[in-house]
Write a protein that holds these residues in place. Structure first.
Motif, PDB file in Angstrom:
ATOM      1  N   ARG A   9      20.210   0.198 -10.074  1.00 54.37           N
ATOM      2  CA  ARG A   9      19.584  -0.648 -11.094  1.00 54.37           C
ATOM      3  C   ARG A   9      20.269  -2.002 -11.241  1.00 54.37           C
ATOM      4  O   ARG A   9      19.652  -2.972 -11.671  1.00 54.37           O
ATOM      5  CB  ARG A   9      19.591   0.066 -12.439  1.00 54.37           C
ATOM      6  N   THR A  10      21.531  -2.078 -10.893  1.00 50.50           N
ATOM      7  CA  THR A  10      22.264  -3.341 -11.018  1.00 50.50           C
ATOM      8  C   THR A  10      21.929  -4.292  -9.874  1.00 50.50           C
ATOM      9  O   THR A  10      21.570  -5.445 -10.097  1.00 50.50           O
ATOM     10  CB  THR A  10      23.784  -3.083 -11.060  1.00 50.50           C
ATOM     11  N   THR A  11      22.032  -3.805  -8.642  1.00 47.86           N
ATOM     12  CA  THR A  11      21.788  -4.668  -7.479  1.00 47.86           C
ATOM     13  C   THR A  11      20.305  -4.780  -7.150  1.00 47.86           C
ATOM     14  O   THR A  11      19.897  -5.690  -6.451  1.00 47.86           O
ATOM     15  CB  THR A  11      22.509  -4.126  -6.240  1.00 47.86           C
ATOM     16  N   LYS A  12      19.511  -3.831  -7.630  1.00 49.91           N
ATOM     17  CA  LYS A  12      18.063  -3.789  -7.371  1.00 49.91           C
ATOM     18  C   LYS A  12      17.733  -3.709  -5.876  1.00 49.91           C
ATOM     19  O   LYS A  12      16.706  -4.213  -5.425  1.00 49.91           O
ATOM     20  CB  LYS A  12      17.366  -4.973  -8.013  1.00 49.91           C
ATOM     21  N   GLU A  13      18.611  -3.047  -5.117  1.00 51.58           N
ATOM     22  CA  GLU A  13      18.360  -2.864  -3.682  1.00 51.58           C
ATOM     23  C   GLU A  13      17.115  -1.991  -3.510  1.00 51.58           C
ATOM     24  O   GLU A  13      17.033  -0.889  -4.050  1.00 51.58           O
ATOM     25  CB  GLU A  13      19.557  -2.179  -3.020  1.00 51.58           C
ATOM     26  N   PRO A  14      16.109  -2.461  -2.763  1.00 51.53           N
ATOM     27  CA  PRO A  14      14.873  -1.700  -2.572  1.00 51.53           C
ATOM     28  C   PRO A  14      15.123  -0.351  -1.890  1.00 51.53           C
ATOM     29  O   PRO A  14      16.054  -0.207  -1.096  1.00 51.53           O
ATOM     30  CB  PRO A  14      14.031  -2.599  -1.675  1.00 51.53           C
ATOM     31  N   ALA A  15      14.264   0.626  -2.206  1.00 52.44           N
ATOM     32  CA  ALA A  15      14.380   1.968  -1.622  1.00 52.44           C
ATOM     33  C   ALA A  15      13.047   2.368  -0.980  1.00 52.44           C
ATOM     34  O   ALA A  15      12.355   3.262  -1.470  1.00 52.44           O
ATOM     35  CB  ALA A  15      14.798   2.958  -2.682  1.00 52.44           C
ATOM     36  N   PRO A  16      12.670   1.720   0.133  1.00 50.37           N
ATOM     37  CA  PRO A  16      11.389   2.029   0.764  1.00 50.37           C
ATOM     38  C   PRO A  16      11.307   3.446   1.320  1.00 50.37           C
ATOM     39  O   PRO A  16      10.233   4.055   1.323  1.00 50.37           O
ATOM     40  CB  PRO A  16      11.260   0.989   1.869  1.00 50.37           C
ATOM     41  N   ASP A  17      12.432   3.999   1.761  1.00 50.13           N
ATOM     42  CA  ASP A  17      12.427   5.364   2.283  1.00 50.13           C
ATOM     43  C   ASP A  17      12.135   6.373   1.170  1.00 50.13           C
ATOM     44  O   ASP A  17      11.420   7.356   1.378  1.00 50.13           O
ATOM     45  CB  ASP A  17      13.755   5.693   2.969  1.00 50.13           C
ATOM     46  N   VAL A  18      12.645   6.121  -0.017  1.00 48.95           N
ATOM     47  CA  VAL A  18      12.369   6.992  -1.164  1.00 48.95           C
ATOM     48  C   VAL A  18      10.894   6.888  -1.536  1.00 48.95           C
ATOM     49  O   VAL A  18      10.249   7.892  -1.839  1.00 48.95           O
ATOM     50  CB  VAL A  18      13.279   6.633  -2.363  1.00 48.95           C
ATOM     51  N   ALA A  19      10.349   5.676  -1.499  1.00 47.53           N
ATOM     52  CA  ALA A  19       8.930   5.485  -1.809  1.00 47.53           C
ATOM     53  C   ALA A  19       8.055   6.271  -0.836  1.00 47.53           C
ATOM     54  O   ALA A  19       7.089   6.926  -1.252  1.00 47.53           O
ATOM     55  CB  ALA A  19       8.575   4.001  -1.769  1.00 47.53           C
ATOM     56  N   LEU A  20       8.384   6.240   0.431  1.00 44.87           N
ATOM     57  CA  LEU A  20       7.602   6.967   1.429  1.00 44.87           C
ATOM     58  C   LEU A  20       7.690   8.475   1.211  1.00 44.87           C
ATOM     59  O   LEU A  20       6.682   9.178   1.273  1.00 44.87           O
ATOM     60  CB  LEU A  20       8.081   6.602   2.838  1.00 44.87           C
TER      61      LEU A  20
END
Length: 73
Positions: A9-20
């Motif tokens: 939540r701090t860096t807001k690094e995207p998580a496309p693998d989690v989305a998939l």
């Protein structure tokens, strides 16, 4: 409605693998949601205009179960 999935939540690094994985887990449970966003990490929820409260409750239950199943709940 869009739900952005990030690793931190701090860096807001995207998580496309989690989305998939969430997309697949929800589909397996009978809920079809979309995926989008610049980094493909946004779950898109597009209910019809005739959606009922029970439909929404069911969808939220499926998403909760799917998140638990992929280990990010």
């Amino acid at each position: 409605v869009g739900v952005e999935l990030v690793r931190d939540r701090t860096t807001k690094e995207p998580a496309p693998d989690v989305a998939l994985r969430l997309l697949d887990a929800a589909k397996t449970r009978g809920l079809i949601v979309g995926k989008g966003g610049l980094h493909a990490n946004v779950i898109r929820i597009c209910p019809p205009l005739i959606v009922t409260r029970d439909d929404v409750d069911t969808a939220i239950g499926i998403l909760d179960d799917a998140l638990a199943a992929i280990g990010t709940a």
